[in-house]
Design a protein around this motif. Structure first.
Motif, PDB file in Angstrom:
ATOM      1  N   LYS A  74       0.833  -1.207   0.000  1.00  0.00           N
ATOM      2  CA  LYS A  74       0.000   0.000   0.000  1.00  0.00           C
ATOM      3  C   LYS A  74       0.871   1.261   0.000  1.00  0.00           C
ATOM      4  O   LYS A  74       1.947   1.286   0.606  1.00  0.00           O
ATOM      5  CB  LYS A  74      -0.906  -0.039   1.229  1.00  0.00           C
ATOM      6  CG  LYS A  74      -1.876   1.125   1.364  1.00  0.00           C
ATOM      7  CD  LYS A  74      -2.680   0.975   2.649  1.00  0.00           C
ATOM      8  CE  LYS A  74      -3.581   2.165   2.917  1.00  0.00           C
ATOM      9  NZ  LYS A  74      -4.324   2.030   4.190  1.00  0.00           N
ATOM     10  N   THR A 121      -4.673   4.198  -2.300  1.00  0.00           N
ATOM     11  CA  THR A 121      -5.162   4.585  -0.986  1.00  0.00           C
ATOM     12  C   THR A 121      -5.783   5.964  -1.073  1.00  0.00           C
ATOM     13  O   THR A 121      -5.489   6.735  -1.985  1.00  0.00           O
ATOM     14  CB  THR A 121      -4.014   4.607   0.048  1.00  0.00           C
ATOM     15  OG1 THR A 121      -4.519   5.000   1.332  1.00  0.00           O
ATOM     16  CG2 THR A 121      -2.924   5.587  -0.348  1.00  0.00           C
ATOM     17  N   GLY A 125      -4.612   8.393   3.879  1.00  0.00           N
ATOM     18  CA  GLY A 125      -5.451   7.411   4.559  1.00  0.00           C
ATOM     19  C   GLY A 125      -6.581   8.035   5.351  1.00  0.00           C
ATOM     20  O   GLY A 125      -7.140   7.400   6.249  1.00  0.00           O
ATOM     21  N   THR A 130     -11.525   4.673  -1.120  1.00  0.00           N
ATOM     22  CA  THR A 130     -10.272   4.802  -1.880  1.00  0.00           C
ATOM     23  C   THR A 130     -10.591   5.532  -3.177  1.00  0.00           C
ATOM     24  O   THR A 130     -10.746   4.925  -4.233  1.00  0.00           O
ATOM     25  CB  THR A 130      -9.655   3.416  -2.142  1.00  0.00           C
ATOM     26  OG1 THR A 130      -9.483   2.736  -0.887  1.00  0.00           O
ATOM     27  CG2 THR A 130      -8.282   3.544  -2.811  1.00  0.00           C
ATOM     28  N   GLY A 150     -11.816   1.705   2.417  1.00  0.00           N
ATOM     29  CA  GLY A 150     -10.483   2.272   2.485  1.00  0.00           C
ATOM     30  C   GLY A 150     -10.006   2.367   3.924  1.00  0.00           C
ATOM     31  O   GLY A 150     -10.720   1.988   4.843  1.00  0.00           O
ATOM     32  N   SER A 151      -8.829   2.827   4.098  1.00  0.00           N
ATOM     33  CA  SER A 151      -8.051   3.372   2.992  1.00  0.00           C
ATOM     34  C   SER A 151      -7.226   2.307   2.248  1.00  0.00           C
ATOM     35  O   SER A 151      -6.502   2.634   1.316  1.00  0.00           O
ATOM     36  CB  SER A 151      -7.109   4.452   3.536  1.00  0.00           C
ATOM     37  OG  SER A 151      -6.209   3.920   4.494  1.00  0.00           O
ATOM     38  N   SER A 152      -7.359   1.046   2.635  1.00  0.00           N
ATOM     39  CA  SER A 152      -6.624  -0.036   1.963  1.00  0.00           C
ATOM     40  C   SER A 152      -7.456  -0.649   0.840  1.00  0.00           C
ATOM     41  O   SER A 152      -7.378  -1.851   0.581  1.00  0.00           O
ATOM     42  CB  SER A 152      -6.223  -1.117   2.971  1.00  0.00           C
ATOM     43  OG  SER A 152      -5.485  -0.584   4.041  1.00  0.00           O
ATOM     44  N   SER A 175      -8.846   0.796   8.570  1.00  0.00           N
ATOM     45  CA  SER A 175      -8.519   0.722   7.142  1.00  0.00           C
ATOM     46  C   SER A 175      -8.075  -0.635   6.636  1.00  0.00           C
ATOM     47  O   SER A 175      -7.927  -0.819   5.425  1.00  0.00           O
ATOM     48  CB  SER A 175      -7.447   1.767   6.804  1.00  0.00           C
ATOM     49  OG  SER A 175      -8.000   3.062   6.881  1.00  0.00           O
TER      50      SER A 175
END
Length: 470
Positions: A74, A121, A125, A130, A150-152, A175
């Motif tokens: 990420k 991302t 974050g 996202t 998100g943020s992943s 996240s």
């Protein structure tokens, strides 16, 4: 080689590489083709490593449990030598270039992972979706009008599409768990200090953590084994685990004391669909022999939320200044909500910040007291069933942003404030076939308990064959 990750997790594919049933180069080449094809649909990967960067990744991969497995990292909280970590921001798209791998990335490589790129991302974050202005929105493979969370979200979307079996993810308020829930994946946020964030000291007053999203419980457990442990001078260190986390997935959890929530702490109500999902999960746990009852921890959710805002704004300002190394963002370099966070951070006093950290610590003690009577706290992962694109906006006011944020972190962010481990497990589904993650929290340092329970649930109610259409 086609769709090798459709049914095989990363450990299974690594065994095929070790036994020479699949060649490492053959696996890498085929995976890169699949990743590019999936990325054309999803916009999940911001950078593919090529040329020297890719060759260095191949050379740096060790012979650990994930030997030869392609992997993406990420664009947040983890540096890969020779490339910038953009944090989802136009301002950091080209610089600074990382001089060395962060500690966790170095351990990923020693575990055998071949880093082939970086995943998308939200900027810094900050959003539980996202959709950064820099690079554009990642879409959910279950339905392209929805966000993967998100943020992943970049990592989750690419794994949900089965282009990879697992991918790096970070968690400052939910996240890892939010996109795991929305994409039908397993996602574990480790305890504070379980995985070193070196060379940085701490993230969000200790709220930040990292690991992955994965299609299997055992992949997350094995990666936790590979990444766990401190570096000299780390400000936090989780209690030493008894045995490996992978071994924890191979043993029964015993009879656990489980509390469940019908609504977030401090809320008046919740979607009946989610209440029904919790109740069904509670019955499943009872059927597995666990003691289950309705109970809620006693903490001030409003105070914790305010403290989170204070910590987030102060950290946003500081991180911009530190990473910029003297450069000043122009009027279009940062998204409006990121800029507002930074401006608010400039007005936060030392007194305000210390009070916020004290709220974190008080909340941690309150959850610690709760877990004297229970082993597990069960709830949905998020307080909504799906996340249409554009729901959480970074181009308006802080008030609009916070309205979209609130249901996304209603169950998750307290775990970051308190430093306790928590996981999202894909056990429930909407009537129209969308995944609903169930959230499980344990006492500080008890990742093994969570992983053992998750493996039991995975065996009793498997989810791996439930994939997005197409």
């Amino acid at each position: 080689m086609e769709d090798v990750f459709a049914t095989n997790d990363a450990l299974a594919v690594a065994e095929l590489v070790r036994s020479r049933q699949i060649g490492a180069k053959e696996l890498l080449d085929a995976t890169l083709v699949r990743l590019r094809e999936a990325n054309d649909r999803l916009n999940a990967i911001t950078d593919f490593y090529e040329g020297d960067l890719l060759e260095r990744s191949i050379a740096a991969a060790g012979d650990g449990q994930f030997q030869g497995i392609p992997f993406v990292v990420k664009q947040l909280m983890a540096d890969c030598a020779g490339a910038p970590t953009t944090v989802g921001s136009r301002f950091f798209a080209k610089e600074p270039v990382a001089a060395q791998d962060s500690a966790a990335v170095a351990r990923m490589r020693r575990a055998g992972l071949v880093i082939v790129g970086r995943s998308n991302t939200s900027e810094f974050g900050l959003a539980p979706t996202t959709e950064p202005a820099f690079g554009g929105a990642t879409v959910n493979p279950w339905r392209v009008d929805l966000s993967p969370g998100g943020s992943s979200g970049g990592s989750a979307a690419i794994v949900a599409a089965r282009a990879l079996a697992m991918a790096h993810a970070t968690d400052g308020g939910g996240s890892i768990r939010i996109p795991a829930s929305l994409c039908g994946l397993f996602g574990l946020k480790p305890s504070r200090g379980r995985i070193s964030l070196a060379p940085i000291g701490e993230t969000l007053a200790g709220a930040g953590a990292q690991l992955c999203v994965s299609i299997s419980v055992r992949d997350s457990a094995a990666l936790l084994d590979a990444l766990a442990g401190g570096e000299p001078g780390d400000p936090y260190g989780a209690p030493e685990a008894r045995g490996s986390f992978l071994d924890a997935t191979r043993r029964a959890p015993g009879r656990l004391r489980v509390a469940f929530l019908r609504k977030p702490v401090g809320w008046d109500s919740m979607d009946p669909v989610l209440i029904a999902a919790v109740e069904r999960t509670a019955k499943r746990l009872e059927a597995l022999g666990h003691h289950v009852e309705e109970a809620a921890p006693d903490y001030d959710a409003a105070a914790a939320g305010t403290a989170f805002g204070t910590v987030m704004c102060a950290n946003t300002l500081t991180n911009i200044q530190v990473r910029a190394n003297g450069r000043v963002p122009g009027p279009r370099d940062l998204e409006p909500v990121t800029q507002l966070h930074a401006e608010q951070g400039s007005r936060i006093s030392a007194h305000d910040y210390i009070r916020a950290v004290q709220v974190f610590h008080r909340t941690g003690r309150q959850l610690g007291a709760f877990f004297e009577g229970f082993d597990i706290l069960l709830s949905p992962t998020i307080a909504r069933t799906s996340l249409p694109l554009g729901t959480v906006r970074m181009d308006g006011s802080l008030e609009t942003y916070e309205e979209g944020l609130a249901p996304m972190v209603a169950f998750t962010s307290v775990c970051n404030a308190a430093g306790v481990p928590a996981m999202s497990v894909p056990l429930e589904w909407t009537d129209d076939g969308l995944p609903i993650g169930m959230h499980f929290v344990a006492r500080y340092g008890a990742e093994a308990t969570l992983l053992s329970l998750a493996a039991q649930l995975e065996q009793a109610h498997p989810w791996r064959d439930r994939r997005p259409p197409g």
